[in-house]
Design an enzyme around this catalytic site. Structure first.
Site, short mmCIF file in Angstrom:
data_model
loop_
_atom_site.label_atom_id
_atom_site.label_comp_id
_atom_site.label_asym_id
_atom_site.label_seq_id
_atom_site.Cartn_x
_atom_site.Cartn_y
_atom_site.Cartn_z
N CYS A 243 0.76 -0.99 0.02
CA CYS A 243 0.05 -0.18 0.08
C CYS A 243 0.95 1.17 -0.17
O CYS A 243 2.15 1.10 0.34
CB CYS A 243 -0.67 0.02 1.18
SG CYS A 243 -1.73 -1.33 1.63
N ARG B 143 4.04 0.49 -7.03
CA ARG B 143 4.08 -0.57 -5.98
C ARG B 143 3.10 -1.57 -6.32
O ARG B 143 2.78 -2.55 -5.54
CB ARG B 143 3.80 0.25 -4.96
CG ARG B 143 4.91 1.09 -4.10
CD ARG B 143 4.65 2.10 -3.15
NE ARG B 143 4.12 1.41 -2.02
CZ ARG B 143 4.86 1.30 -1.05
NH1 ARG B 143 6.08 1.65 -1.07
NH2 ARG B 143 4.49 0.78 0.30
N TRP C 216 -3.22 -2.44 -1.38
CA TRP C 216 -3.24 -3.56 -1.79
C TRP C 216 -3.61 -4.69 -0.80
O TRP C 216 -3.27 -4.59 0.41
CB TRP C 216 -1.55 -4.10 -2.03
CG TRP C 216 -1.17 -5.42 -2.09
CD1 TRP C 216 -0.80 -6.10 -1.01
CD2 TRP C 216 -0.74 -6.34 -3.28
NE1 TRP C 216 -0.44 -7.50 -1.46
CE2 TRP C 216 -0.63 -7.22 -2.91
CE3 TRP C 216 -1.16 -5.92 -4.46
CZ2 TRP C 216 -0.21 -8.34 -3.81
CZ3 TRP C 216 -0.64 -6.86 -5.56
CH2 TRP C 216 -0.57 -8.07 -5.15
N ASN D 7 -0.71 1.01 6.44
CA ASN D 7 0.11 0.15 5.54
C ASN D 7 0.56 -0.83 6.67
O ASN D 7 0.95 -0.30 7.74
CB ASN D 7 1.52 0.80 4.92
CG ASN D 7 1.04 1.65 3.72
OD1 ASN D 7 0.02 1.81 3.35
ND2 ASN D 7 2.06 2.20 3.03
N GLY D 8 0.45 -2.31 6.45
CA GLY D 8 0.92 -3.11 7.35
C GLY D 8 -0.03 -4.01 7.86
O GLY D 8 -1.40 -4.24 6.85
N GLU E 27 14.98 -24.56 -7.28
CA GLU E 27 14.77 -23.16 -7.50
C GLU E 27 15.83 -22.37 -7.66
O GLU E 27 15.81 -21.38 -8.43
CB GLU E 27 14.10 -22.70 -5.99
CG GLU E 27 13.70 -21.33 -5.84
CD GLU E 27 12.71 -20.84 -6.90
OE1 GLU E 27 12.15 -21.66 -7.82
OE2 GLU E 27 12.53 -19.58 -6.82
N LYS F 99 16.05 -19.79 -10.79
CA LYS F 99 16.29 -18.51 -10.68
C LYS F 99 17.63 -18.08 -11.67
O LYS F 99 17.39 -17.15 -12.22
CB LYS F 99 16.98 -18.06 -9.16
CG LYS F 99 15.92 -17.89 -8.19
CD LYS F 99 15.12 -16.64 -8.40
CE LYS F 99 14.15 -16.80 -8.89
NZ LYS F 99 12.73 -17.54 -8.74
N GLU G 218 16.85 -18.04 -15.55
CA GLU G 218 15.53 -17.06 -16.04
C GLU G 218 16.22 -15.60 -16.11
O GLU G 218 15.79 -14.94 -16.90
CB GLU G 218 14.34 -17.17 -15.25
CG GLU G 218 14.25 -16.79 -13.76
CD GLU G 218 13.06 -16.66 -13.18
OE1 GLU G 218 11.94 -16.43 -13.52
OE2 GLU G 218 12.91 -16.97 -12.12
N HIS H 98 23.94 -41.21 -13.17
CA HIS H 98 23.21 -42.06 -14.31
C HIS H 98 23.11 -41.33 -15.63
O HIS H 98 22.09 -41.45 -16.43
CB HIS H 98 21.93 -42.20 -13.74
CG HIS H 98 21.82 -42.97 -12.47
ND1 HIS H 98 22.07 -44.54 -12.47
CD2 HIS H 98 21.85 -42.89 -11.13
CE1 HIS H 98 22.18 -44.80 -11.25
NE2 HIS H 98 21.92 -43.87 -10.42
N LYS I 291 5.21 -11.72 -15.89
CA LYS I 291 5.15 -12.09 -14.35
C LYS I 291 4.01 -13.09 -14.08
O LYS I 291 4.14 -13.79 -13.18
CB LYS I 291 4.88 -10.57 -13.88
CG LYS I 291 4.87 -10.58 -12.23
CD LYS I 291 6.03 -11.02 -11.50
CE LYS I 291 6.08 -11.34 -10.18
NZ LYS I 291 7.04 -12.00 -9.61
O1 M6R Z 1 1.86 -16.36 -9.99
P1 M6R Z 1 2.51 -17.86 -9.97
O2 M6R Z 1 3.16 -18.01 -8.62
O3 M6R Z 1 1.32 -18.93 -9.87
O4 M6R Z 1 3.61 -18.05 -11.01
C1 M6R Z 1 4.19 -19.26 -11.26
C2 M6R Z 1 5.46 -19.06 -12.12
O5 M6R Z 1 5.13 -18.68 -13.49
C3 M6R Z 1 6.28 -18.43 -11.15
O6 M6R Z 1 6.71 -18.89 -10.13
C4 M6R Z 1 7.66 -18.27 -12.26
O7 M6R Z 1 8.44 -19.47 -12.42
C5 M6R Z 1 8.70 -17.16 -11.73
N1 M6R Z 1 9.13 -16.45 -12.75
C6 M6R Z 1 9.91 -17.75 -11.32
O8 M6R Z 1 10.98 -16.90 -10.69
#
Ligand code: M6R
Length: 608
Positions: free
Chosen positions: A2, A27, A75, A101-102, A481, A485, A488, A504, A603
């Site tokens: 927020c 934001r 938000w 906010n919070g 993960e 990261k 990507e 393997h 996103k």
């Molecule tokens: O909004 P969501 O959590 O459902 O999104 C899932 C994936 O698209 C998301 O986690 C994506 O893999 C990220 N860009 C990874 O950093």
């Protein structure tokens, strides 16, 4: 998160508030509102949706007369995005208005008490409890009432407050949510973030925890919680508007990584009550939890990786069998859903097309469904039978960091709750787990402080062609993960492997100098993973190990070691992921790439 703006001066307040709120739009928000004292009473205007709606409603603010006011972009956390839940909120007789906010953690308790005394709430928000409580304590002295409220509320807050019978003052106070104040020839301002007031002044005062600022047109005075005046010096802000939006960080991803301690606290603290895990929104009786025969966790990308960690935690603590599926697979694989199955859909956005389709499929097959979702009121949140929110706030960088960390915390809490209900956890063991959970925010902070070291290391790998991540058990989930990261945002090919699986096939890819990141946090598997580390080193790999602080033995085998502080073995992901996030970030920065908006990615993936 927020946004807050407040103004007192000679000019009409509403257009200034709208302008300030527009500077905070980046934001993310879902509704907006303003409260302005018009000389007779406090007028409030608020609307769900974009700021444009409020702008139109008030004719660019011109329809709201008055030179003192507070504004807010919300938000949603408590209560869906709506006109009613939008801020500001009034006290009972509409003589006080509050923006916040919070998260007020004990708002339900406060609300129940106030309702018993005859207060009538209009919204579902936690903020309204603050406004009503202020009204309850207010006997003519705002400072005294604010002090009393500060003693009663638990959680985090940045508040902007105006009182109808103190029309020459704006009050603000904060705890664990940022708030700044500043002054120019036009008047005095409060804001949650620098961009909102940058055009008026670069000299700002940072309000510290549990401090109150009282603004008049020409003065700003600071008080502590006991109402004693305290001195404060302004700080000069040298950032341009771009840097200011990111709180001075170079990228949103860096800002969001640094918000993780708060994200974790916000998701965790409201659900720990009297030393127990209490998930009010879960709405499942202990008997229903005992009857559960299976959990399916379904998600995409990083949320799927959080789900894989969840499998180990639910199975380990609560002894419930868990299957984890990619949503895009689950929806077409004709899954077998037996009676008393819970399907958990994890999603930051709550709008991912495959996750939403999987949720619908699960419901059709008769499963009970639970969404672990960040965006309040999103499709998955609305359609799941139950929803548990991760309170990470808006995430702007495409690469998720803080939302992923919050998802892990939500799973830990659920697993502890399920384990207790199923009689798998003694009170003592539960207390120890909660103690470890509560330590995580400070431990993340410590790991973030090591960023320069990781940056130096990352700079050596800007030209890497392939990077491998290995680990066993939960460490494999962390590796997945870490690898996502890196690929990507750096465009370096990387793969995560269960360490025992390397020989393997994959080990043939290891060449002289190939970077292999070994995650080694599970004590019972130290020896096994160390053997795998030896295997890759023998073939020329350079090994970075992420391991527990007591595993110093690893220095004999690995080339570069990052230690994580001691925690319960089920929670190591929350700590081990931090250096991996930092590593990916600095490789991307070093290569001069668009960290926040990597190529080909969105996103929120709302198409199949
Ligand atoms: O909004 P969501 O959590 O459902 O999104 C899932 C994936 O698209 C998301 O986690 C994506 O893999 C990220 N860009 C990874 O950093």
């Amino acid at each position: 998160m927020c946004g807050i703006v407040g103004y007192i001066g000679k000019k009409q307040a509403a257009p200034i508030l709208l302008d300030g709120l527009a500077k905070l739009e980046y934001r993310g928000y879902d509704s907006a509102g303003m409260a302005v004292y018009d000389g007779a009473k406090i007028q409030v205007q608020k609307a769900a949706g974009r700021l444009k709606v409020l702008d139109e409603q008030t004719h660019n603010g011109k329809a709201m007369p008055g030179t003192i006011g507070i504004g807010h972009t919300r938000w949603a956390t408590h209560g869906a995005p709506s006109d009613t839940n939008a801020h500001p909120h009034y006290n009972q007789d509409e003589t006080i208005a509050v923006v916040h906010n919070g998260i007020i953690e004990n708002y339900l308790k406060l609300r129940k008490k106030l309702e018993k005394k005859g207060f009538e709430f209009r919204s579902e928000t936690d903020t309204e409890a603050v406004a009503m409580l202020l009204g309850y304590y207010y006997k003519g002295d705002p400072l005294e009432a604010i002090g009393k409220v500060m003693h009663r509320v638990e959680g985090s807050y940045a508040l902007g407050i105006i009182f109808a019978d103190h029309p020459d003052e704006v009050y603000s106070v904060r705890k664990d949510s940022p708030l700044i104040v500043g002054q120019s020839e036009e008047g005095s301002f409060i804001a949650s973030d620098v961009p909102a007031i940058l055009k008026y002044t670069r000299d700002v005062y940072f309000i510290q925890n549990e401090e109150i600022a009282v603004l008049t047109e020409n003065t700003i005075t600071f008080y502590n919680i006991d109402g004693e005046e305290i001195p404060k010096e302004p700080k000069r802000i040298e950032w341009d508007i771009n840097a200011a939006e990111k709180g001075g960080y170079e990228h949103f991803m860096l800002k969001e990584m640094n918000e993780q301690p708060k994200t974790v606290s916000d998701t965790l603290n409201p659900r720990i009550k009297d030393g127990r895990v209490v998930i009010e929104e879960l709405g499942m009786s202990d008997e229903e939890i005992r009857n559960l025969r299976k959990i399916h966790i379904v998600a995409c990308g990083s949320a799927y990786h959080a789900g894989i960690t969840g499998k180990y935690v639910f199975e380990g603590l609560a002894r419930i069998p868990v299957e984890v599926d990619l949503a895009s697979e689950f929806r077409y694989r004709d899954p077998i859903i037996e009676e008393n199955t819970l399907v958990i859909i994890i999603s930051q956005s709550g709008e991912t097309a495959d996750s939403l389709a999987a949720l619908r499929e699960a419901k059709e097959l008769g499963a009970q469904t639970l969404g672990i979702v960040n965006v309040v009121g999103s499709s998955i949140a609305r359609e799941a039978d139950r929803v548990m929110y991760t309170w990470a706030g808006p995430e702007i960088a495409v690469a998720t960091t803080k939302a992923y960390s919050a998802q892990l915390i939500a799973e830990y809490l659920l697993a502890i709750k399920f384990a207790s209900a199923r009689g798998k956890l003694s009170d003592e063991a539960c207390a120890l787990l909660i103690k470890d959970l509560k330590a995580i925010p400070a431990q993340i902070q410590m790991l973030l402080a090591n960023k320069e070291d990781i940056q130096r290391f990352a700079n050596r790998y800007l030209a890497a062609r392939d990077v491998f991540f290995i680990g066993r058990g939960i460490d494999h989930a962390i590796s997945l993960e870490g690898s996502l990261k890196l690929k990507e945002i750096s465009y370096i090919h990387s793969e995560a492997y269960a360490a025992g699986e390397l020989k393997h096939g994959t080990i043939s890819l290891i060449e002289e100098g190939t970077l292999v990141t070994a995650v080694i946090t599970q004590e019972n598997l130290y020896k096994k993973v160390i053997s795998n580390v030896v295997e890759v080193r023998t073939r020329g790999a350079f090994v970075m190990a992420v391991t527990n602080e007591d595993n110093t033995e690893i220095e004999k085998t690995a080339d570069y070691v990052v230690y994580i502080p001691k925690t319960n073995r089920y929670f190591t992901n929350s700590l081990a992921i931090i250096p991996l996030q930092l590593f990916s970030y600095y490789v991307s920065v070093g290569k001069g790439l668009d960290v926040d908006k990597p190529r080909n990615l969105a996103k929120s993936v709302t198409v199949e």
